[in-house]
Design an enzyme around this catalytic site. Structure first.
Site, PDB file in Angstrom:
ATOM      1  N   ASP A   1       0.953  -1.191   0.134  1.00 33.55           N
ATOM      2  CA  ASP A   1      -0.008  -0.203  -0.002  1.00 33.55           C
ATOM      3  C   ASP A   1       0.845   0.978  -0.043  1.00 33.55           C
ATOM      4  O   ASP A   1       0.403   2.417   0.674  1.00 33.55           O
ATOM      5  CB  ASP A   1      -1.100  -0.055   1.121  1.00 33.55           C
ATOM      6  CG  ASP A   1      -1.755  -1.325   1.240  1.00 33.55           C
ATOM      7  OD1 ASP A   1      -2.114  -1.707   0.116  1.00 33.55           O
ATOM      8  OD2 ASP A   1      -1.744  -1.797   2.279  1.00 33.55           O
TER       9      ASP A   1
ATOM     10  N   LYS B   1       1.950   2.307  -4.968  1.00 29.35           N
ATOM     11  CA  LYS B   1       2.939   1.647  -6.141  1.00 29.35           C
ATOM     12  C   LYS B   1       2.073   1.975  -7.748  1.00 29.35           C
ATOM     13  O   LYS B   1       2.568   2.494  -8.496  1.00 29.35           O
ATOM     14  CB  LYS B   1       3.253   0.325  -6.069  1.00 29.35           C
ATOM     15  CG  LYS B   1       4.137   0.198  -5.138  1.00 29.35           C
ATOM     16  CD  LYS B   1       4.457  -1.283  -4.929  1.00 29.35           C
ATOM     17  CE  LYS B   1       3.081  -2.161  -4.592  1.00 29.35           C
ATOM     18  NZ  LYS B   1       2.811  -1.961  -3.009  1.00 29.35           N
TER      19      LYS B   1
ATOM     20  N   GLY C   1      -4.125  -4.402  -4.400  1.00 29.09           N
ATOM     21  CA  GLY C   1      -5.004  -3.470  -4.902  1.00 29.09           C
ATOM     22  C   GLY C   1      -4.258  -2.189  -5.285  1.00 29.09           C
ATOM     23  O   GLY C   1      -3.485  -1.528  -4.423  1.00 29.09           O
ATOM     24  N   HIS C   2      -4.072  -1.910  -6.559  1.00 27.83           N
ATOM     25  CA  HIS C   2      -3.343  -0.762  -7.116  1.00 27.83           C
ATOM     26  C   HIS C   2      -4.299   0.180  -7.574  1.00 27.83           C
ATOM     27  O   HIS C   2      -4.939   0.090  -8.541  1.00 27.83           O
ATOM     28  CB  HIS C   2      -2.205  -1.328  -8.150  1.00 27.83           C
ATOM     29  CG  HIS C   2      -1.223  -2.206  -7.728  1.00 27.83           C
ATOM     30  ND1 HIS C   2      -0.359  -2.790  -8.531  1.00 27.83           N
ATOM     31  CD2 HIS C   2      -0.944  -2.432  -6.337  1.00 27.83           C
ATOM     32  CE1 HIS C   2       0.368  -3.388  -7.793  1.00 27.83           C
ATOM     33  NE2 HIS C   2       0.215  -3.487  -6.571  1.00 27.83           N
TER      34      HIS C   2
ATOM     35  N   GLN D   1       2.105  -6.023  -3.117  1.00 28.67           N
ATOM     36  CA  GLN D   1       2.626  -5.936  -1.719  1.00 28.67           C
ATOM     37  C   GLN D   1       3.972  -5.271  -1.261  1.00 28.67           C
ATOM     38  O   GLN D   1       4.055  -4.311  -2.224  1.00 28.67           O
ATOM     39  CB  GLN D   1       2.624  -7.518  -1.164  1.00 28.67           C
ATOM     40  CG  GLN D   1       1.329  -8.261  -1.163  1.00 28.67           C
ATOM     41  CD  GLN D   1       0.873  -8.883  -2.349  1.00 28.67           C
ATOM     42  OE1 GLN D   1       1.781  -9.584  -3.099  1.00 28.67           O
ATOM     43  NE2 GLN D   1      -0.388  -8.661  -2.819  1.00 28.67           N
TER      44      GLN D   1
ATOM     45  N   ARG E   1     -10.438  -2.893   4.755  1.00 27.41           N
ATOM     46  CA  ARG E   1      -9.827  -2.952   6.381  1.00 27.41           C
ATOM     47  C   ARG E   1      -9.035  -1.399   6.593  1.00 27.41           C
ATOM     48  O   ARG E   1      -8.225  -0.795   5.838  1.00 27.41           O
ATOM     49  CB  ARG E   1      -9.141  -4.252   6.583  1.00 27.41           C
ATOM     50  CG  ARG E   1      -9.900  -5.559   6.645  1.00 27.41           C
ATOM     51  CD  ARG E   1      -8.880  -6.500   6.978  1.00 27.41           C
ATOM     52  NE  ARG E   1      -7.756  -6.704   5.822  1.00 27.41           N
ATOM     53  CZ  ARG E   1      -6.807  -7.700   5.893  1.00 27.41           C
ATOM     54  NH1 ARG E   1      -6.706  -8.319   7.038  1.00 27.41           N
ATOM     55  NH2 ARG E   1      -6.088  -7.899   4.853  1.00 27.41           N
TER      56      ARG E   1
HETATM   57  P1  IMP Z   1      -2.542 -12.905   1.743  1.00 23.93           P
HETATM   58  O1  IMP Z   1      -1.384 -12.983   0.933  1.00 23.93           O
HETATM   59  O2  IMP Z   1      -3.849 -12.510   1.061  1.00 23.93           O
HETATM   60  O3  IMP Z   1      -2.823 -14.311   2.628  1.00 23.93           O
HETATM   61  O4  IMP Z   1      -2.455 -12.016   3.215  1.00 23.93           O
HETATM   62  C1  IMP Z   1      -1.195 -12.333   4.117  1.00 23.93           C
HETATM   63  C2  IMP Z   1      -0.938 -10.870   4.509  1.00 23.93           C
HETATM   64  O5  IMP Z   1      -0.385  -9.957   3.697  1.00 23.93           O
HETATM   65  C3  IMP Z   1      -2.022 -10.164   5.172  1.00 23.93           C
HETATM   66  O6  IMP Z   1      -1.557  -9.650   6.526  1.00 23.93           O
HETATM   67  C4  IMP Z   1      -2.593  -9.332   4.465  1.00 23.93           C
HETATM   68  O7  IMP Z   1      -3.097  -8.193   4.857  1.00 23.93           O
HETATM   69  C5  IMP Z   1      -1.238  -8.797   3.658  1.00 23.93           C
HETATM   70  N1  IMP Z   1      -1.382  -8.292   2.223  1.00 23.93           N
HETATM   71  C6  IMP Z   1      -1.671  -9.086   1.183  1.00 23.93           C
HETATM   72  N2  IMP Z   1      -1.844  -8.202   0.241  1.00 23.93           N
HETATM   73  C7  IMP Z   1      -1.526  -7.010   0.451  1.00 23.93           C
HETATM   74  C8  IMP Z   1      -1.436  -5.912  -0.177  1.00 23.93           C
HETATM   75  O8  IMP Z   1      -1.682  -5.759  -1.388  1.00 23.93           O
HETATM   76  N3  IMP Z   1      -1.291  -4.575   0.651  1.00 23.93           N
HETATM   77  C9  IMP Z   1      -1.076  -4.849   1.916  1.00 23.93           C
HETATM   78  N4  IMP Z   1      -1.067  -5.852   2.626  1.00 23.93           N
HETATM   79  C10 IMP Z   1      -1.166  -7.199   1.887  1.00 23.93           C
END
Ligand code: IMP
Length: 421
Positions: free
Chosen positions: A14, A17, A41-42, A229, A308
């Site tokens: 976040d 990017k 989410g971009h 991420q 969230r």
């Molecule tokens: P998962 O990869 O969806 O299973 O999430 C694993 C962890 O990475 C969780 O704490 C998510 O909130 C965090 N996370 C996954 N994708 C993103 C992103 O694009 N931005 C911020 N946090 C992310």
């Protein structure tokens, strides 16, 4: 030929990017995603409109830019086809400029069910997954059980699909009664119907092999690898186990796109002027007071994928320098500097206390106390006030003199102070 530049997040995701890729995209012929899936989410804003992309690379809004989804990405067909439909309704033809690796793994509806079941079984140790099926899909990939985009073109695909689904259902059952789980509002069987239809639609898209991107590079075309991420969510170098399941760092670009290390040129590292984290896990500079709440409100820190609220804190230079090191960052880009404008004083962390004072990243961050120094701040306009220049110098010096290329001062495409090209 060092034709591939990399752009990635240096914190917990976040970092903004999407906006920076969109800004840089005109300089590149191809924008490529190399890891992650629809957990990303971009957000891109221009002309008063706001768009959130989850799976399609951020170059899609630029006429003539090719967009590549690499083998390192995991694809939920329903989410990808929905995104394509939305772009088509906006007059963009993603089919023309979108290319998908035949080796990208598929997220099955039952992967999403497993994500929910695993997360539920963790009780208080939940990692706060986005529940998009990311972890279970990468697990199957590494365990050599996964289904890939190229498989959909083979006659035995359905057989393979039902075989893997049945393994997943048995795994879920072994953990207890299957919860009445809904996937993006649908029952599992409704989602499966949509999924199988989306698979048919993907057959109409450009599914390509490894010669495609390497061919672009050979022709002299410039590629921008777009990270999702952030570094602290990297499965190896992040705050394990509170991480995502892919390599988000620059090292993931070669394995996630099928290109050699010799092709990599610049590495653009994106950081917010402060810090946020969504989901569970350690966050040393987190602010639990009204300052944290103010950063959240002014910065509109709510997840683009899940909505969230994001946890907020001051910038953490111990963490940032570590991120610059593991990625080999050549250019820093600071985002959301304008969010600091409501404060007369801002904070910066250069030291952790773990019984002793340290400036390097330990294995675990759980028992770390961040030592915060205060700096004066005055609002950023088109030109940078002395307080902002001082802050930028501190960041750059601490990160082993990595130069700052640009500072983003607002949500729109044009809100950007460029310090060097
Ligand atoms: P998962 O990869 O969806 O299973 O999430 C694993 C962890 O990475 C969780 O704490 C998510 O909130 C965090 N996370 C996954 N994708 C993103 C992103 O694009 N931005 C911020 N946090 C992310």
């Amino acid at each position: 030929m060092k034709n591939v530049d990399v752009l990635l997040g240096l914190q917990w995701g976040d970092e903004g990017k999407g906006k920076v890729v969109d800004y840089l995209a005109p300089k590149y012929d191809v924008v490529a995603r190399f890891q992650g899936g629809a957990n990303a989410g971009h957000t891109i804003e221009f002309g008063g409109h706001k768009f959130v992309l989850h799976i399609i690379p951020s170059g899609i809004f630029r006429e003539g830019t090719k967009n590549f989804i690499g083998n390192g990405v995991v694809i939920d067909p329903v989410i990808m086809m929905k995104e394509i439909e939305e772009l088509t309704n906006m007059g963009i033809d993603p089919k023309k400029n979108l290319f998908i690796s035949q080796r990208a793994n598929l997220i099955l509806p039952s992967h999403r069910l497993l994500d929910a079941v695993y997360e539920q079984s963790k009780g208080n140790a939940k990692i706060g997954s986005t529940l998009k099926g990311i972890g279970p899909t990468y697990t199957d990939k590494i365990a050599r059980n996964g289904l890939r985009i190229g498989d959909i073109l083979y006659p035995n695909f359905e057989k393979k699909y039902y075989g893997l689904k049945s393994v997943h259902m048995n795994t879920a059952l072994s953990l207890g009664p299957i919860p009445d789980c809904r996937i993006d509002g649908y029952s599992i069987s409704e989602y499966e119907t949509l999924w199988l239809q989306a698979i048919e639609n993907i057959k109409e898209l450009n599914i390509v092999d490894e010669y495609w991107l390497n061919g672009c590079i050979k022709k002299g075309e410039k590629v921008l690898a777009e990270g999702a991420q952030g570094t602290m969510l990297d499965v190896d170098f992040g705050t394990y186990p509170f991480v995502t399941s892919s390599n988000t760092i620059s090292g993931g670009v070669c394995t996630g796109l099928g290109i050699p290390p010799s092709a990599i040129g610049r590495v653009f590292g994106i950081t917010k002027a402060y810090c946020t984290r969504v989901g569970a896990g350690p966050f040393p500079t987190e602010l639990y007071d009204e300052t944290g709440q103010a950063l959240q409100k002014i910065g509109n820190e709510f997840g683009a994928t899940t909505g969230r609220p994001r946890r907020c804190g001051w910038i953490d230079l111990v963490q940032l320098r570590y991120a610059c090191m593991v990625n080999g960052v050549t250019d820093l880009i600071i985002t959301k500097a304008d969010v600091l404008d409501s404060f007369q004083e801002i904070g910066v962390c250069k030291t952790y206390c773990v019984g002793e004072f340290i400036e390097d990243m330990p294995l675990y961050l759980d028992d770390v106390e961040a030592i915060i120094e205060k700096l004066p701040w005055s609002p950023i306009k088109k030109d940078l006030p002395k307080t902002a220049i001082n802050f930028m110098n501190i960041i750059s010096n601490f990160c082993n003199n990595t130069p700052i290329m640009a500072i983003s001062t607002g949500a729109d495409r044009d809100d950007m102070v460029i310090l060097h090209e």
